[in-house]
Structures are given as C-alpha cells and as structure tokens.
Design an enzyme around this catalytic site. Structure first.
Site, PDB file in Angstrom:
ATOM      1  NE  ARG A   3      -3.403  -2.821   0.379  1.00  0.00           N
ATOM      2  CZ  ARG A   3      -3.971  -3.510   1.373  1.00  0.00           C
ATOM      3  NH1 ARG A   3      -3.339  -3.689   2.525  1.00  0.00           N
ATOM      4  NH2 ARG A   3      -5.145  -4.065   1.200  1.00  0.00           N
ATOM      5  CG  ASP A  51      -3.086  -5.880  -0.993  1.00  0.00           C
ATOM      6  OD1 ASP A  51      -4.167  -5.791  -1.614  1.00  0.00           O
ATOM      7  OD2 ASP A  51      -2.989  -6.375   0.133  1.00  0.00           O
ATOM      8  CG  HIS A 107      -5.792  -8.693  -1.559  1.00  0.00           C
ATOM      9  ND1 HIS A 107      -6.171  -7.488  -1.018  1.00  0.00           N
ATOM     10  CD2 HIS A 107      -6.291  -9.646  -0.740  1.00  0.00           C
ATOM     11  CE1 HIS A 107      -6.863  -7.705   0.098  1.00  0.00           C
ATOM     12  NE2 HIS A 107      -6.963  -9.000   0.281  1.00  0.00           N
ATOM     13  CG  ASP A 145      -5.991 -11.684   2.674  1.00  0.00           C
ATOM     14  OD1 ASP A 145      -5.295 -12.113   1.736  1.00  0.00           O
ATOM     15  OD2 ASP A 145      -6.013 -10.481   2.998  1.00  0.00           O
ATOM     16  CD  GLU A 146      -9.432  -8.391   3.246  1.00  0.00           C
ATOM     17  OE1 GLU A 146      -9.959  -7.761   4.167  1.00  0.00           O
ATOM     18  OE2 GLU A 146      -8.546  -7.916   2.523  1.00  0.00           O
ATOM     19  CD1 TRP A 175      -7.039 -12.856   8.453  1.00  0.00           C
ATOM     20  CD2 TRP A 175      -7.994 -10.868   8.811  1.00  0.00           C
ATOM     21  NE1 TRP A 175      -7.974 -12.667   7.470  1.00  0.00           N
ATOM     22  CE2 TRP A 175      -8.573 -11.451   7.666  1.00  0.00           C
ATOM     23  CE3 TRP A 175      -8.431  -9.608   9.221  1.00  0.00           C
ATOM     24  CZ2 TRP A 175      -9.584 -10.824   6.931  1.00  0.00           C
ATOM     25  CZ3 TRP A 175      -9.430  -8.982   8.495  1.00  0.00           C
ATOM     26  CH2 TRP A 175     -10.001  -9.584   7.372  1.00  0.00           C
ATOM     27  CG  PHE A 215       0.573  -2.381  15.812  1.00  0.00           C
ATOM     28  CD1 PHE A 215      -0.401  -2.953  16.632  1.00  0.00           C
ATOM     29  CD2 PHE A 215       1.904  -2.553  16.160  1.00  0.00           C
ATOM     30  CE1 PHE A 215      -0.061  -3.679  17.769  1.00  0.00           C
ATOM     31  CE2 PHE A 215       2.260  -3.273  17.304  1.00  0.00           C
ATOM     32  CZ  PHE A 215       1.281  -3.839  18.097  1.00  0.00           C
ATOM     33  CG  ASP A 216      -4.384  -1.083  10.186  1.00  0.00           C
ATOM     34  OD1 ASP A 216      -4.448  -1.864  11.165  1.00  0.00           O
ATOM     35  OD2 ASP A 216      -5.004  -1.284   9.120  1.00  0.00           O
ATOM     36  CD1 TRP A 222      -3.233  -4.741   8.506  1.00  0.00           C
ATOM     37  CD2 TRP A 222      -2.568  -5.237   6.430  1.00  0.00           C
ATOM     38  NE1 TRP A 222      -3.275  -6.110   8.365  1.00  0.00           N
ATOM     39  CE2 TRP A 222      -2.865  -6.445   7.105  1.00  0.00           C
ATOM     40  CE3 TRP A 222      -2.118  -5.302   5.108  1.00  0.00           C
ATOM     41  CZ2 TRP A 222      -2.731  -7.703   6.504  1.00  0.00           C
ATOM     42  CZ3 TRP A 222      -1.991  -6.549   4.511  1.00  0.00           C
ATOM     43  CH2 TRP A 222      -2.299  -7.726   5.190  1.00  0.00           C
ATOM     44  CD  GLU A 275      -4.981  -0.593   3.961  1.00  0.00           C
ATOM     45  OE1 GLU A 275      -4.189  -0.597   4.933  1.00  0.00           O
ATOM     46  OE2 GLU A 275      -5.729  -1.556   3.684  1.00  0.00           O
TER      47      GLU A 275
HETATM   48  C1  ACM Z   1      -6.234  -9.191   6.210  1.00  0.00           C
HETATM   49  O1  ACM Z   1      -6.363  -8.285   7.024  1.00  0.00           O
HETATM   50  N1  ACM Z   1      -6.921  -9.189   5.093  1.00  0.00           N
HETATM   51  C2  ACM Z   1      -5.325 -10.314   6.420  1.00  0.00           C
END
Ligand code: ACM
Length: 532
Positions: free
Chosen positions: A130, A159, A231, A294-295, A362, A388-389, A437, A439
């Site tokens: 990111r 990502d 992603h 993930d996702e 997670w 920690f974001d 993360w 962002e």
């Molecule tokens: C995640 O937060 N998608 C691993």
C-alpha cells in the site's frame, strides 16, 4: 529490560566495559556478539573481557549471561543465543551506548541472567504494497526487531495497490505493477478524493538478497508474502492473462476489497512458482512463504466457463473448494522448494490445507483455536490487539487511522496461547505477530509512530509469553533507548504536535464491533472482510 528475561538476579560488583574490548570464544558466536554490540567496536581475541562458551544442552536461542567484577561470561546454545545474550548485555549499558561514539567506557552492573524464548515466532508484518518502505527502512526495522529479540519479518509484497519485487521472468511486474499515479485521501465513507502524487517502488532481487542476508545475520527470518488469488489488481495491470477474466486492471489507487482475482489454471500456477523460485533464489534459505488466501471475492471463478470446466475436471463442486485446491497446489510447490506455506485464516476455513501450513488467524482467536485443534501451527495475529493501523487512542489528536483504539496496554494484556485452550491447542501456538497495514501510513515517520512502543509489548509477549507486572515501568525506562536510536515512537501522553498529521476521526470504526463482525465471518468459507 525488554523483553523480560526468564530469570534475572542482581550480583554484587560490576565490570567496566569499553569500546574496543575483547571477546573470545567460538568464532561464529564471537561474530554474533560483535554484530549485536556494533557500536562498541569489540575485537576478537583469545581471552577477553567477554568470554563465550557454547553449550549444546541449551536451546539454539537460549543463553546465560553473567557479569561479575572479573569479566562477562556468555553461555549460549547457538549463534542466536549468543546474539540475544549480547542484546541483553547492551540493555545493561546506559542509553548513550545506543549512540555512535568513538571512545566510551561504561560500568556494567553485576547480574546473572538465564533466558530462553517462550515462542519461536516473534513477528512483525509490514505492508510495503500500500505504501512502499525503502530497503534502508527495512534494514533499520530489522535492527529494531533484533534489539527486541524479534525474529520474523513478514513482508506483504503485493496487493491491489502495488507489486514490490523485481522479476527477471516477468519484468512488467516491477515496470508496471510497482506504481500508481495517485492515491485516495478521503476519510472512510466520504466522497473519493485523490492526491495526484505518483507512488511506487520495488526491491531489486539484489536488494532482496541483501535484506535476507542482513536479517539472517541478526537472527531474523524474512517471510515474503505473495498474496493470492485475490488482491490481484496490480498483477493484472501487467499480466491480465493470469486473471480469471483476462481483463486488464489498473494498479488500484483506493482502499477496500477488489474483485480482481487470479485464474487457478495451470499457467497461473506456473507463473507463481516461477516467482517463488526468484524470491527464494534471492532471499536465500526461506523456511516460510506466505501465500495470502484472504478476502478473496470468488465471483469470477463462478462465471468463467474455462474455470468452471477446470473445477469440474478436478471433481470439485464449488469455487471455495477450488480455492482450497489452488492454495494447496502452491503449498506443495513451496514444499518442493523447502518452504512451508503460511496463510490467513480464510484459507483454513476453506479447508484442504497441507498439515504443515501455518495459519494466521487475523479475524480473531476463535478461528485460531479451530486451526490449532486441527493440528496447524498458529501465529496469533488478531485484528485486536495486533493490527497497528488502529489508533492508539480514540482521539482526534491521533494521526488518521483505520479505526480505534488499540493501546500499548491492550497489546500487553493479550495472551497468544489463551489459558482456556487445551494443552494440545496451546502447544500449536508458534507465536505472535503485529501487523502494520499501510493504507493510512504513508511515510517512515508514521511507521515508527504506529509500531513503537506497541511492538515492544509484542516482543515481550513473544519472548516471555506474557507481559510482566512491571512492563509499564520497564517500558518507560526503555523509551530512553529508543530516543538514543532515533525512533519516533508515540509518547505515552499522546503525539507530539508534529505527529498529529491529518486528524483521526474517532469512533467511525470501533474495534469491538469490528471484531464481532469478523469473528462471525470465520464460519463461512466465502465471506470477505467488512470493508473499511
Ligand atoms: C487481512 O487483514 N486481510 C489479512
């Protein structure tokens, strides 16, 4: 001292240690101690101020350290133990010993330490996709991890918003996928706005080789992550043929979950295994490779005729089963290359993992417990308190964060292997890891702010198993060391005025509600994250 040693007794007497002092013992262990205490410019010799012995009866990371009036003795199980003994010795010296100095001398207090880690995985994750962190910043982070006896650096290398490694085989990855023309700046749920500032960067394979070697010398294992099959926007900006639809995407310039997904067909698997070869070839010995999982938005796998036919040919009845097959196929390819796969918890919920695959829960420790009960090694990574974001306090004084709040004491109170789990489940907990993360973390000064001192608490959990009652007092003392190094951590009283940056919007995404939503999703193989 942080992290807290297993046993520490004060002894009478002290020893004067000066820059240029002599270290003796097995060459590999002497080198580790000299590296850990680099500012002291120690010299190897036959018998010295610091004498090191190797005792294979101790674990590879275990050590004993005695400081007496006649000298300093280190007994270590292996190179890592000697390195950690030296890190502990360093923390017995004044804060000034963390600064460069050409000539200095310090009185080390008499002490006897016997120490070994509770967990083998003491990790930090950094999302360099990111927002990119330069090689120099990564090397500095490895030094900070080593100081805290942390030993796994998980680099999230791709990502939707960027791909961050050179590829000789697929050069469009670093040429095209490594940058975006602009980045979203709007707050959550507000109209989109952009900065119109290009952002990008990538590590050359030479950079990666250097990062791998630098980390290894400091007892840190780099865990590269190639997050698939979702992603995938950045990859599909360069190589749309590896996607489920063949459609070309742009490197994404905003946050949230994208429907871009790789194809599970053999050419994509061949592409990814070639990337694994390049990564492992550059990093050197790579015991773990994270493959994400993930996702994943599986819609395109349910629509593309070729993918449906492929799924049927494998005798699989759903896209979720096909995802499980795909990740297993990649994990098998990694096993052939000497690496274990690591996955986010969705991949465990989808089922069919290799037994040796490591799971990162997670979405909460509930799914972590299920993975442990199924026999997987688990690294505790729940959003709360290890993302920690999230802001450290629910306050507009904080810099803009994804939600709130996770304080250093929240982290210190966390248990990676909860007491209510069975012995067998607890034995499956390999360790603990914080996730950063990025962002909303666009520069290295904010990386410092978000990581420290919360990562000090992660180090304590990973090494000692739980934070000691005196953790807050030791942390207060420890901040002087971080000051000497130049770490721009978050002060306990809140940010310095220049650390506020864009103000945080408190309570837009409260962490408690988020954890409930995430936990509910861990029972459905096809559900993705509530978008923030
Ligand atoms: C995640 O937060 N998608 C691993």
């Amino acid at each position: 001292m942080i992290p807290r040693p297993e046993l520490l007794n004060d002894l009478s007497g002290s020893y004067e240690l000066s820059t240029g002092a002599v270290v003796s013992g097995p060459a590999e262990l002497v080198d580790a101690v000299r590296l850990a205490l680099a500012p002291l410019d120690l010299r190897p010799g036959d018998s010295g101020d610091i004498d090191i012995r190797q005792d294979p009866g101790l674990g590879p990371e275990a050590y004993r350290l005695t400081v007496g009036s006649r000298g300093i003795e280190i007994t270590a199980g292996g190179r890592a133990g000697a390195f950690y003994a030296a890190q502990s010795l360093h923390q017995l010296l004044p804060d000034a010993s963390y600064r460069f100095s050409t000539r200095a001398s310090w009185l080390v207090p008499g002490v006897r330490i016997e120490d070994a880690p509770r967990f083998s995985w003491r990790g930090l994750h950094l999302d360099v996709a990111r927002h990119f962190s330069t090689k120099r910043e990564v090397l500095r982070l490895i030094d900070l991890m080593a100081m805290h006896k942390m030993n796994r650096l998980h680099l999230h290398l791709v990502d939707d918003q960027g791909w961050r490694v050179e590829s000789k085989a697929y050069p469009l990855l670093h040429e095209v996928s490594s940058h975006r023309p602009r980045t979203a700046t709007n707050y959550y749920k507000e109209p989109e706005s952009y900065d119109d500032i290009p952002h990008g960067g990538y590590y050359t394979l030479d950079d990666l080789a250097e990062i791998g070697a630098y980390a290894r010398a400091r007892c840190v294992t780099v865990v590269p992550e190639i997050d698939v099959p979702g992603h995938a926007s950045a990859i599909l900006a360069a190589y749309p043929a590896f996607g489920a639809t063949g459609e070309r995407y742009d490197v994404l310039d905003r946050w949230g979950i994208s429907p871009a997904i790789l194809s599970p067909l053999p050419p994509t698997i061949e592409f990814l295994t070639t990337i694994f070869d390049e990564l492992i070839g550059a990093l050197g010995e790579t015991p773990f490779v994270h493959i994400g999982g993930d996702e994943v938005v599986l819609d395109h796998w349910n629509e593309a005729a070729e993918i449906i036919a492929f799924r049927d040919s494998l005798g699989l009845s759903s896209a979720s089963e096909l995802q499980a097959w795909f990740l297993r196929r990649l994990a098998d390819a990694l096993a052939e290359r000497g690496a274990r796969a690591v996955v986010w918890d969705e991949a465990f919920v989808a089922g069919g993992l290799r037994e040796d695959t490591v799971v990162m829960p997670w979405r909460g420790m509930g799914v972590g417990r299920r993975a442990a009960a199924a026999g997987h090694d688990v690294v505790a990574t729940p959003v709360f308190p290890l993302y920690f974001d999230y802001a450290e306090a629910s306050s507009a004084d904080e810099p803009m964060a994804i939600g709130d709040a996770t304080s250093v004491s929240d982290v210190a109170a966390f248990s990676p292997a909860p007491a209510e789990w069975s012995e067998a489940e607890r034995a499956r907990v390999a360790g603990v890891q914080a996730q950063l993360w990025t962002e909303r973390v666009s520069d290295p000064r904010t990386v410092d702010y978000r990581l420290w001192p919360r990562s000090c608490a992660v180090a304590e959990l990973g090494w000692a198993g739980a934070a000691g009652d005196d953790f807050a007092a030791r942390l207060d003392r420890h901040l002087g060391r971080l000051d000497a190094i130049g770490v721009e951590y978050r002060p306990a009283a809140g940010p310095h005025p220049w650390q506020r940056r864009r103000p945080h919007r408190p309570s837009v995404v409260p962490i408690a509600g988020m954890m409930e939503k995430l936990e509910a999703m861990t029972h459905d193989a096809e559900s993705t994250r509530p978008s923030v």
